[in-house]
Motif scaffolding. Structure first.
Motif, PDB file in Angstrom:
ATOM      1  N   MET A  80      42.065  34.422  35.792  1.00 52.90           N
ATOM      2  CA  MET A  80      40.958  34.254  36.745  1.00 52.90           C
ATOM      3  C   MET A  80      40.253  32.920  36.537  1.00 52.90           C
ATOM      4  O   MET A  80      39.112  32.733  36.939  1.00 52.90           O
ATOM      5  N   GLU A 134      34.009  47.684  40.673  1.00 48.45           N
ATOM      6  CA  GLU A 134      34.301  47.028  41.955  1.00 48.45           C
ATOM      7  C   GLU A 134      35.624  47.502  42.528  1.00 48.45           C
ATOM      8  O   GLU A 134      35.850  47.471  43.725  1.00 48.45           O
ATOM      9  N   HIS A 135      36.559  47.913  41.646  1.00 51.95           N
ATOM     10  CA  HIS A 135      37.858  48.392  42.102  1.00 51.95           C
ATOM     11  C   HIS A 135      37.937  49.912  42.117  1.00 51.95           C
ATOM     12  O   HIS A 135      39.013  50.494  42.045  1.00 51.95           O
ATOM     13  N   LEU A 175      42.129  33.164  49.241  1.00 56.76           N
ATOM     14  CA  LEU A 175      41.491  34.416  48.868  1.00 56.76           C
ATOM     15  C   LEU A 175      41.421  34.531  47.352  1.00 56.76           C
ATOM     16  O   LEU A 175      40.418  34.907  46.762  1.00 56.76           O
ATOM     17  N   ARG A 176      42.521  34.193  46.720  1.00 59.47           N
ATOM     18  CA  ARG A 176      42.630  34.250  45.259  1.00 59.47           C
ATOM     19  C   ARG A 176      41.617  33.294  44.622  1.00 59.47           C
ATOM     20  O   ARG A 176      40.937  33.636  43.663  1.00 59.47           O
ATOM     21  N   GLU A 214      38.873  32.210  45.932  1.00 60.80           N
ATOM     22  CA  GLU A 214      37.535  32.742  46.177  1.00 60.80           C
ATOM     23  C   GLU A 214      37.205  33.823  45.130  1.00 60.80           C
ATOM     24  O   GLU A 214      36.121  33.856  44.564  1.00 60.80           O
ATOM     25  N   GLU A 215      38.205  34.684  44.878  1.00 57.64           N
ATOM     26  CA  GLU A 215      38.031  35.756  43.908  1.00 57.64           C
ATOM     27  C   GLU A 215      37.775  35.162  42.515  1.00 57.64           C
ATOM     28  O   GLU A 215      36.903  35.613  41.782  1.00 57.64           O
ATOM     29  N   GLN A 216      38.554  34.136  42.188  1.00 51.14           N
ATOM     30  CA  GLN A 216      38.389  33.464  40.882  1.00 51.14           C
ATOM     31  C   GLN A 216      36.992  32.872  40.758  1.00 51.14           C
ATOM     32  O   GLN A 216      36.348  32.997  39.737  1.00 51.14           O
ATOM     33  N   ARG A 267      34.282  33.737  42.285  1.00 59.62           N
ATOM     34  CA  ARG A 267      33.267  34.783  42.149  1.00 59.62           C
ATOM     35  C   ARG A 267      33.230  35.328  40.725  1.00 59.62           C
ATOM     36  O   ARG A 267      32.182  35.552  40.153  1.00 59.62           O
ATOM     37  N   TYR A 268      34.423  35.500  40.149  1.00 64.89           N
ATOM     38  CA  TYR A 268      34.497  36.021  38.784  1.00 64.89           C
ATOM     39  C   TYR A 268      33.876  35.034  37.794  1.00 64.89           C
ATOM     40  O   TYR A 268      33.117  35.407  36.908  1.00 64.89           O
TER      41      TYR A 268
END
Lengths: 343, 151
Positions: free
Chosen positions: A198, A254-255, B4-5, B7-9, B11-12
């Motif tokens: 991430m 969240e999931h 999308l990925r 964006e997710e990163q 946010r995390y």
């Protein structure tokens, strides 16, 4: 019958059974919360050797010997030794296997190595390719520090998110389900983790780097096995630490998986006492390995927990990748450990 | 999908930054100031002693002070005390010359087991090396600029 279920999970028909376990730790771990559960606590982490690397491989070798001895077996009864550590080219495992002289599969998934070795070991037993396997993982504070960070005597500060690598080796001997000497504790299913990144680049914040991988494996596991958190007494993660665990709760909810402190233990959170002041807790292959092979297995055997999802978490970085600006990929393999009967 | 990925990163990462335990910067600055200051006071004391009691001139007194401070820091590193001071004081014990001594002795001790040449020899400056490279480079550039201005 197909033993793969869902996307990433496996069920074991001939359920591998724990036969014995052993955990050896260093002196600092011996002053922590779980001291009474460990088989051997070293007085000093050199253990009479002239380097820490040699001391780590001695720990590895002796943990296997101790587990074999507790199972009332000989080393030659082990069909396959599986395991790894954090050092380059997994030298602790390789060199220990050199002296143990048993068939050996070296594994590496950083701090997730304990789950990986249990997972692969279970497949060997369920598949009928082995009757007894030794699953091991090891880490050493001083060897990891000098490989990944700075020399030990350097007067520098660690950040509040940093975790301390556990000095310790844990070894489980697995046997097949009909073995009467077994502990009546079985591995019933497993989920092979995916590498998840991430975009965390801070090598002093491994908890944050690994939490998404842990979440991914939990969600996939529940989905694959058609179970919910209610089916488990406990979810155990390896070394997310305090910060990583908080993140895990949040991204799990969240999931749609309401994981909380009530149903979760992180080995990195419980091994040291708060007054030992090690930032966000413990880390390293040895963290999950020693906690499972001492405290947790005893608890399961005693019936405190009936069914747990054991999931060590690994941060797959190297010193080179970090310096080249790469982010830290995480991985988490899971095995379901259940108390039961041989039938 | 890729966006999308990302964006997710993003946010995390924001969540991580928000939640992570922060350093106590103010308190740390006070600690660094006190320990760093104390090291400088010891240095000044040595310097004055060298001038008053040993009759050294100013340059010689500075050299003497450096040598003594480096000796003390190296000994404390060898005894496993300097890293404890460093854990408490942070930059306070890294910035003075004692920190430099520590950064050379620490790898020397650590790599002793790999032998004198490829162990100690090759690793002695792993931490101090970059400081030397850029410190010396900067002083050369400054020297050149000074030369040009004066000329």
């Amino acid at each position: 019958m197909n033993r793969k279920i869902g996307k990433q999970s496996l069920i074991f028909e001939n359920k591998p059974q724990f036969l014995s376990s052993a955990a050896i730790v260093g002196d600092v771990e011996g002053k922590g919360n779980l001291a009474e559960h460990f088989d051997l606590i070293l007085d000093d982490d050199r253990w009479g050797e002239d380097s820490w690397e040699k001391s780590e491989r001695k720990m590895f070798e002796n943990a296997v010997k101790l587990a074999v001895q507790k199972a009332k077996l000989e080393i030659s009864d082990i069909d396959c030794l599986l395991g790894g550590d954090l050092l380059n080219q997994i030298i602790s495992a390789n060199f220990a296997a050199r002296s143990l002289e048993v068939p050996f599969l070296g594994l590496y998934s950083a701090c997730s190595t304990m789950s990986e070795s249990l997972l692969v070991g279970s497949m060997l037993i369920d598949g009928g390719y082995a009757n007894k396997v030794a699953c091991t993982a090891s880490s050493h504070f001083s060897t990891a520090e000098r490989q990944f960070r700075l020399p030990l005597e350097m007067g520098s500060q660690s950040t509040p998110t940093a975790q301390r690598t556990v000095t310790g080796t844990g070894c489980s001997i697995l046997t097949n389900k009909d073995d009467e000497n077994g502990m009546n504790v079985f591995i019933t299913s497993a989920t092979i983790g995916k590498v998840v990144d991430m975009g965390i680049a801070d090598a002093n914040n491994m908890g944050a780097a690994m939490a998404p991988a842990a979440m991914d494996t939990i969600v996939t596991h529940l989905d694959d096995t058609k179970t919910t958190l209610d089916d488990y007494d406990l979810v155990v993660t390896g070394d997310l630490g305090f910060h990583g665990s908080d993140l895990l709760y949040e991204i799990c909810s969240e999931h749609g998986v309401p994981l909380s402190e009530k149903k979760h233990i992180d080995c990195g959170k419980i091994i040291f006492k708060a007054e030992q002041k090690f930032g966000c807790g413990a880390s390293g292959c040895g963290c999950a390995a020693t906690v499972l092979n001492s405290y947790l297995l005893k608890q399961i055997k005693a019936g405190v927990y009936r069914k747990i999802l054991f999931m060590a978490t690994g941060a797959l970085l190297s010193t080179v990748s970090g310096m080249q600006g790469d982010t830290i990929p995480g991985i988490a393999h899971a095995v379901v450990i259940e108390r039961g009967s041989r039938q | 999908m890729n966006d999308l990925r990302k964006e997710e990163q993003r946010r995390y990462q924001n969540k991580v930054n928000e939640r992570m335990p922060k350093s106590e910067t103010a308190l740390q600055c006070v600690k660094a100031f006190c320990v760093g200051g104390l090291i400088c006071v010891i240095g000044q004391f040595l310097n004055d002693c060298a001038i008053v009691h040993m009759g050294l001139d100013k340059d010689m007194a500075s050299t003497f002070t450096c040598i003594v401070l480096i000796f003390i820091a190296a000994t404390l590193t060898g005894l496993g005390i300097y890293d404890k001071i460093g854990r408490f004081a942070g930059a306070g014990s890294v910035v003075p010359i004692t920190g430099f001594a520590n950064s050379i002795v620490a790898p020397a001790m650590e790599h002793r087991v790999e032998g004198y040449v490829m162990g100690i020899g090759a690793n002695l400056f792993t931490i101090a090396g970059p400081v030397l490279v850029y410190g010396i480079s900067a002083s050369v550039i400054c020297g050149l600029i000074t030369c040009l201005i004066i000329a």
